[in-house]
Design a protein around this motif. Sequence first.
Motif, mmCIF file in Angstrom:
data_model
loop_
_atom_site.group_PDB
_atom_site.id
_atom_site.type_symbol
_atom_site.label_atom_id
_atom_site.label_comp_id
_atom_site.label_asym_id
_atom_site.label_seq_id
_atom_site.Cartn_x
_atom_site.Cartn_y
_atom_site.Cartn_z
ATOM 1 N N GLY A 1 0.907 -10.429 22.928
ATOM 2 C CA GLY A 1 0.837 -11.936 22.310
ATOM 3 C C GLY A 1 0.841 -11.819 20.666
ATOM 4 N N VAL A 2 1.167 -10.803 20.100
ATOM 5 C CA VAL A 2 0.992 -10.591 18.628
ATOM 6 C C VAL A 2 2.393 -10.695 18.000
ATOM 7 N N SER A 3 2.298 -10.928 16.690
ATOM 8 C CA SER A 3 3.594 -11.037 16.173
ATOM 9 C C SER A 3 4.076 -9.836 15.585
ATOM 10 N N ALA A 4 5.548 -9.945 14.980
ATOM 11 C CA ALA A 4 6.377 -8.858 14.455
ATOM 12 C C ALA A 4 5.553 -7.975 13.350
ATOM 13 N N LEU A 5 4.740 -8.904 12.535
ATOM 14 C CA LEU A 5 3.829 -8.189 11.531
ATOM 15 C C LEU A 5 2.929 -6.978 12.252
ATOM 16 N N GLU A 6 2.444 -7.246 13.510
ATOM 17 C CA GLU A 6 1.499 -6.332 14.139
ATOM 18 C C GLU A 6 2.357 -5.384 14.581
ATOM 19 N N VAL A 7 3.717 -5.602 15.384
ATOM 20 C CA VAL A 7 4.396 -4.445 15.935
ATOM 21 C C VAL A 7 4.894 -3.600 14.697
ATOM 22 N N ASN B 1 3.397 -0.192 6.856
ATOM 23 C CA ASN B 1 2.032 -0.530 6.681
ATOM 24 C C ASN B 1 1.933 -1.954 6.335
ATOM 25 N N VAL B 2 1.209 -2.817 6.889
ATOM 26 C CA VAL B 2 1.106 -4.400 6.847
ATOM 27 C C VAL B 2 -0.578 -4.474 6.476
ATOM 28 N N ASN B 3 -0.746 -5.055 5.188
ATOM 29 C CA ASN B 3 -1.951 -5.480 4.999
ATOM 30 C C ASN B 3 -2.360 -6.885 5.389
ATOM 31 N N ILE B 4 -3.661 -7.292 5.308
ATOM 32 C CA ILE B 4 -4.251 -8.496 5.688
ATOM 33 C C ILE B 4 -3.423 -9.776 5.147
ATOM 34 N N GLU B 5 -2.844 -9.520 3.881
ATOM 35 C CA GLU B 5 -2.124 -10.654 3.518
ATOM 36 C C GLU B 5 -0.818 -11.033 4.069
ATOM 37 N N GLY B 6 -0.402 -9.740 5.010
ATOM 38 C CA GLY B 6 1.057 -9.940 5.588
ATOM 39 C C GLY B 6 1.808 -9.249 4.805
ATOM 40 N N GLU B 7 1.433 -8.561 3.818
ATOM 41 C CA GLU B 7 2.405 -7.659 2.886
ATOM 42 C C GLU B 7 2.900 -6.519 3.605
ATOM 43 N N VAL B 8 4.299 -6.383 3.806
ATOM 44 C CA VAL B 8 4.773 -4.986 4.463
ATOM 45 C C VAL B 8 5.253 -3.994 3.165
ATOM 46 N N THR B 9 4.551 -2.659 3.530
ATOM 47 C CA THR B 9 5.331 -1.814 2.669
ATOM 48 C C THR B 9 5.753 -0.672 3.510
ATOM 49 N N SER C 1 4.922 1.684 -0.538
ATOM 50 C CA SER C 1 5.386 0.892 -1.720
ATOM 51 C C SER C 1 6.123 -0.283 -1.027
ATOM 52 N N GLY C 2 5.923 -1.366 -1.885
ATOM 53 C CA GLY C 2 6.489 -2.698 -1.617
ATOM 54 C C GLY C 2 8.115 -2.690 -1.762
ATOM 55 N N GLY C 3 8.441 -3.886 -2.076
ATOM 56 C CA GLY C 3 9.817 -4.094 -2.403
ATOM 57 C C GLY C 3 10.780 -3.575 -1.040
ATOM 58 N N VAL C 4 10.247 -4.120 0.310
ATOM 59 C CA VAL C 4 10.932 -3.765 1.371
ATOM 60 C C VAL C 4 11.971 -4.952 1.862
ATOM 61 N N PHE D 1 -13.667 -2.988 15.615
ATOM 62 C CA PHE D 1 -14.878 -2.868 14.922
ATOM 63 C C PHE D 1 -14.747 -3.941 13.638
ATOM 64 N N ALA D 2 -13.804 -4.811 13.599
ATOM 65 C CA ALA D 2 -13.727 -5.693 12.524
ATOM 66 C C ALA D 2 -13.938 -4.932 11.350
ATOM 67 N N SER D 3 -13.172 -3.878 11.203
ATOM 68 C CA SER D 3 -13.234 -2.957 9.687
ATOM 69 C C SER D 3 -12.196 -2.991 8.863
ATOM 70 N N ARG D 4 -11.050 -3.896 9.271
ATOM 71 C CA ARG D 4 -9.699 -3.997 8.432
ATOM 72 C C ARG D 4 -10.060 -4.737 7.351
ATOM 73 N N ILE D 5 -10.916 -4.177 6.441
ATOM 74 C CA ILE D 5 -11.167 -4.992 5.190
ATOM 75 C C ILE D 5 -10.521 -4.523 3.884
ATOM 76 N N GLN D 6 -10.202 -5.704 3.174
ATOM 77 C CA GLN D 6 -9.335 -5.241 1.968
ATOM 78 C C GLN D 6 -10.095 -5.766 0.541
ATOM 79 N N GLU D 7 -10.367 -4.758 -0.254
ATOM 80 C CA GLU D 7 -11.135 -4.851 -1.422
ATOM 81 C C GLU D 7 -10.314 -4.530 -2.583
ATOM 82 N N ARG D 8 -10.487 -5.196 -3.715
ATOM 83 C CA ARG D 8 -9.395 -5.056 -4.916
ATOM 84 C C ARG D 8 -10.557 -4.867 -6.139
ATOM 85 N N PHE D 9 -10.597 -4.068 -6.861
ATOM 86 C CA PHE D 9 -11.371 -4.122 -7.938
ATOM 87 C C PHE D 9 -10.565 -4.055 -9.356
#
Length: 788
Positions: free
Chosen positions: A145-151, A159-167, A171-174, A741-749
């Motif tokens: 039941g998940v989307s292509a982003l999860e696949v 890698n796919v971050n919480i915002e849906g950005e694919v690297t 590196s980005g620019g994919v 464990f709801a541990s997929r946390i993104q933090e930016r400083f």
Amino acid sequence: MKNHIQHITFFLVLIFTSVSQAQNIKITGTLVEQETAQPIPYATVAIFNNDTKKVITGTTTDDNGKFNVAVPNANIYFEVSFMGYKTKTINKFSVSNNKIDLGTVQLASDNQALDEVVVSGEVSKTTFKLDKRVFNVGKDISSTGVSALEVLNNVPSVNVNIEGEVTLRGSGGVQILINGKPSVLADQSSNALGTITADMIESIEVITNPSAKYEASGTSGILNIILKKEEKQGWNGSISANTGIPDNHSIGVSINRRTEKFNLFSQFGAGYRSLPRDTEANNFNKTSGKTIASIGEEFRNESFFNITLGTDYHLNEYNVFTLSGNFAYEIEDQPSETNFSSFTESNLDSRWIRKETTEATNPKWQYEFNWKKTFKNSKDHTFQLSALGSFFGKDQSSLFTDTTVEGENVDSNQRTATNFQQADYTLKADYVNPISKEYTLETGVQYVINDVGNDFEVENFVNGAYEIDEDLTNNFEWNQKVLGVYATGAYENDAWGVKVGLRVENTDLNTLLTNTNEANARNFTNLFPTLHTSYKLSENFSLQAGYSKRIFRPRLWDLNPFFNIRNNFNVRVGNPDLLPEFTHSYELTSIYKIGKASLSSSLYHRYTTDVVERVSTFDNDVTYTTPENIGTNATYGFETNGKYSPAKWLTFNGDFNFNYFDRKGTFEDQIFDFTGSQWSTRLGSKIGLPADIDLELNGNYRSGFETVQGKQSGFAFLDLGLRKKIFKGKIVANLGVRDVFASRIQERFVNQTTFSTYDYSLRGRFITFGISYGFGKGEAMTYSGRRR
């Protein structure tokens, strides 16, 4: 094992038997399934001598299950076999007028063999080609039941971050393609990848060093998503229903009808889902000592409907025409509530609540025509012409209200309205000519048009009425045309291969802010050479090497200058003046097998100029994040991934990626020279349990890394799934838990001389349960509808 020996013997006899041998008795028949009476194509019919028990000759059945062959005499017997069915021996028949008509031959399913096939085919695996890796998507349980982003998140190197950005390799620019072509479904800026579900994907090609055949976009490489298209004759299909927490409910139907001339395929889906997200942010003004803190919860609630229809028409064995279309309609509701606090030193100045009510409708459609011609001299000698058109629209309105709870009054209301339209057109022609067994020539041309309009309006509530904020209101027009021409030449024998290519691309880009008449036009032409080679040292060890030059053209959401004011103290805005990135990419890969393990390892280097980075500036306690071109980035990395199956009921797979980077650049007289590293690892296992139950576990870790102004934290997360098959797999029930464990946390400083900021984001745990039923020759596909 017996079937394999028979097949090998059969093919050896075909090769070495003299074609001049007299063959007088003609044999005909039709092969069908015993249970359904459906024809079985491509099955083996082997003919043995009664005395010597050796293979005389043989054939395979056609698309309709029919076969015919000739033999010199009738002192024979037959063995009919196909994977997943019990082998049938025929030694009683009659000869009439030098003809043997076996009539309709029925094969019964071999349940044990079928179970073995299912087990081996359910775990996703990677295969290797000269210039790419192919990740064949299995029926991973946690992907129910998940989307292509999860696949994509389960694909090695991705890698796919919480915002849906694919690297890709950090590196980005994919560049993301659908069936080898650009598509509105692959547009990251609109989160359109969420409309493709795991059940629709056949494989994903990971192309870290693409050949000149591919569009030069994507500095870190290309991901090509290949969608499924049922090829079994007759009626086939699957019906699925899914539910989940948070709300994730859908129904889907996939139907296919294949005949000798036509392959008709369709998919229907409808559902509702909710995507909650917890956020937290802090802005600290080091000069005044003032802090703006916020904590909130956002939702994206979506109702969706979609339909896909298409057909392949086989004019003859050399010409195939494909016509397909997709329509989707989404209704969005995005409520959010954020609690703000303002402090000077440790004293509270004010506390208020900002609420958002957003409604949007999103129509989208796509249509495609494709003609593939195969030349008579070789099935690999082809010409392919395709035309693709797509549209994505968004009609959105938002209301923001600020209500003071304590301290200084900051009450205010704002409204925004967005009318967004994006049309994309792609024309593409490709020609492949295998000049000989070793040499292949490829050439082609592609023309892509992207046409976007975004009319954005912001109103402030002043003195009892809404007034347009002229500084934040405008109409942004973006038009880009890219013409590409390429040619490649390849030589490949049993041990060694090399492929060289050159692509030329011309880019014509125009942006315009119509209200203020701010225009920006660019036109540039670039050369993109490529080189790939491979060498097979032994059956268990091979080497690959490659080089390519790539370009990253800023996307719409990078260029769009409009503000996102959901949190009006942490504002993101695009930059219409962004320049493209250029990357030189080098790679050396080894592929090897050790016992029951298969492994691949790569050393790679990328050098990128005019790197696009998100840069934060601070003004009147508000953080503005904007993409900017800042200097160069030299990356050196190592990656390894593999699979190990110590037993039939147990499989491990995983990958590890490490890269070191050297950043150099300046921005507004500030020097951004620093070095750093980042790494990620993934380990998955599939365990076969009694009662036809499978358990799957996938663990991930991604390290933190330095950015041009601060750092981003790392995190670990675990996905798991359970599957139960019923009625020999015709019904399948799945339970999946993403981020246990709801541990997929993104933090930016961000830490600068005059200010510092902190951003936190969490999607949380998702639980899904699905059940599906496959009919005809179709398996239960757990199709869950197409979702945004």
